[in-house]
Design a protein around this motif. Sequence first.
Motif, PDB file in Angstrom:
ATOM      1  N   TRP A  11       5.161  -1.050   2.262  1.00 59.63           N
ATOM      2  CA  TRP A  11       4.149  -1.053   1.216  1.00 59.63           C
ATOM      3  C   TRP A  11       2.926  -1.765   1.574  1.00 59.63           C
ATOM      4  CZ3 TRP A  11       1.544  -4.890  -1.673  1.00 59.63           C
ATOM      5  CH2 TRP A  11       0.889  -4.786  -2.735  1.00 59.63           C
ATOM      6  N   ASN A  12       1.858  -0.945   1.693  1.00 62.89           N
ATOM      7  CA  ASN A  12       0.345  -1.527   1.982  1.00 62.89           C
ATOM      8  C   ASN A  12       0.440  -2.126   3.583  1.00 62.89           C
ATOM      9  OD1 ASN A  12      -0.862  -0.499  -0.230  1.00 62.89           O
ATOM     10  ND2 ASN A  12      -1.258  -2.338  -1.135  1.00 62.89           N
ATOM     11  N   PHE A  33       6.504 -10.394  -2.870  1.00 64.00           N
ATOM     12  CA  PHE A  33       5.338 -10.539  -3.894  1.00 64.00           C
ATOM     13  C   PHE A  33       5.092 -11.582  -4.643  1.00 64.00           C
ATOM     14  CE2 PHE A  33       6.714  -5.853  -3.141  1.00 64.00           C
ATOM     15  CZ  PHE A  33       5.666  -5.293  -3.166  1.00 64.00           C
ATOM     16  N   ILE A  38       1.240 -11.752  -5.787  1.00 65.02           N
ATOM     17  CA  ILE A  38       0.943 -10.227  -6.300  1.00 65.02           C
ATOM     18  C   ILE A  38       1.942  -9.903  -7.168  1.00 65.02           C
ATOM     19  CG2 ILE A  38       0.893  -8.078  -5.309  1.00 65.02           C
ATOM     20  CD1 ILE A  38       0.169  -9.056  -2.668  1.00 65.02           C
ATOM     21  N   SER A  39       1.485  -9.226  -8.244  1.00 64.37           N
ATOM     22  CA  SER A  39       2.370  -8.644  -9.310  1.00 64.37           C
ATOM     23  C   SER A  39       3.168  -7.673  -9.028  1.00 64.37           C
ATOM     24  CB  SER A  39       1.526  -8.396 -10.429  1.00 64.37           C
ATOM     25  OG  SER A  39       2.311  -7.890 -11.661  1.00 64.37           O
ATOM     26  N   CYS A  40       4.338  -7.382  -8.994  1.00 62.42           N
ATOM     27  CA  CYS A  40       4.908  -5.980  -8.341  1.00 62.42           C
ATOM     28  C   CYS A  40       5.183  -5.203  -9.700  1.00 62.42           C
ATOM     29  CB  CYS A  40       6.596  -6.450  -8.014  1.00 62.42           C
ATOM     30  SG  CYS A  40       7.619  -7.246  -9.250  1.00 62.42           S
ATOM     31  N   TYR A  41       4.851  -5.455 -11.009  1.00 61.71           N
ATOM     32  CA  TYR A  41       4.881  -4.806 -12.011  1.00 61.71           C
ATOM     33  C   TYR A  41       3.836  -3.666 -12.204  1.00 61.71           C
ATOM     34  CZ  TYR A  41       8.141  -8.260 -13.736  1.00 61.71           C
ATOM     35  OH  TYR A  41       9.252  -9.326 -14.002  1.00 61.71           O
ATOM     36  N   GLY A  42       4.286  -2.572 -12.563  1.00 60.86           N
ATOM     37  CA  GLY A  42       3.495  -1.410 -12.672  1.00 60.86           C
ATOM     38  C   GLY A  42       3.044  -0.716 -11.332  1.00 60.86           C
ATOM     39  N   LYS A  43       3.858  -1.053 -10.290  1.00 61.10           N
ATOM     40  CA  LYS A  43       3.424  -0.506  -8.914  1.00 61.10           C
ATOM     41  C   LYS A  43       4.867   0.375  -8.477  1.00 61.10           C
ATOM     42  CE  LYS A  43       0.509  -4.064  -7.020  1.00 61.10           C
ATOM     43  NZ  LYS A  43       0.036  -4.527  -8.465  1.00 61.10           N
TER      44      LYS A  43
END
Length: 69
Positions: A11-12, A33, A38-43
């Motif tokens: 991831w990135n 995360f 870093i928010s993991c939601y919506g990814k």
Amino acid sequence: MEHKLGETFTWNGHTLEVAEVEDPEKACSGCWFFEHSISCYGKGLDCMDDSRRDHTNVIFKNSTKIEKL
């Protein structure tokens, strides 16, 4: 996309491993995360038991696995 328990993925530019939550009282503790704010939601990173097929809460850890050539 749901990553399976024990699976590693990139991831990135970071290689992460899917691991089971160690302490249900602190579900995000140890998660890469969470530790990097870093928010993991919506990814597309499903970590909560109610959003996963295996119904397991997971975290994403920095992977130390070495690939065999």
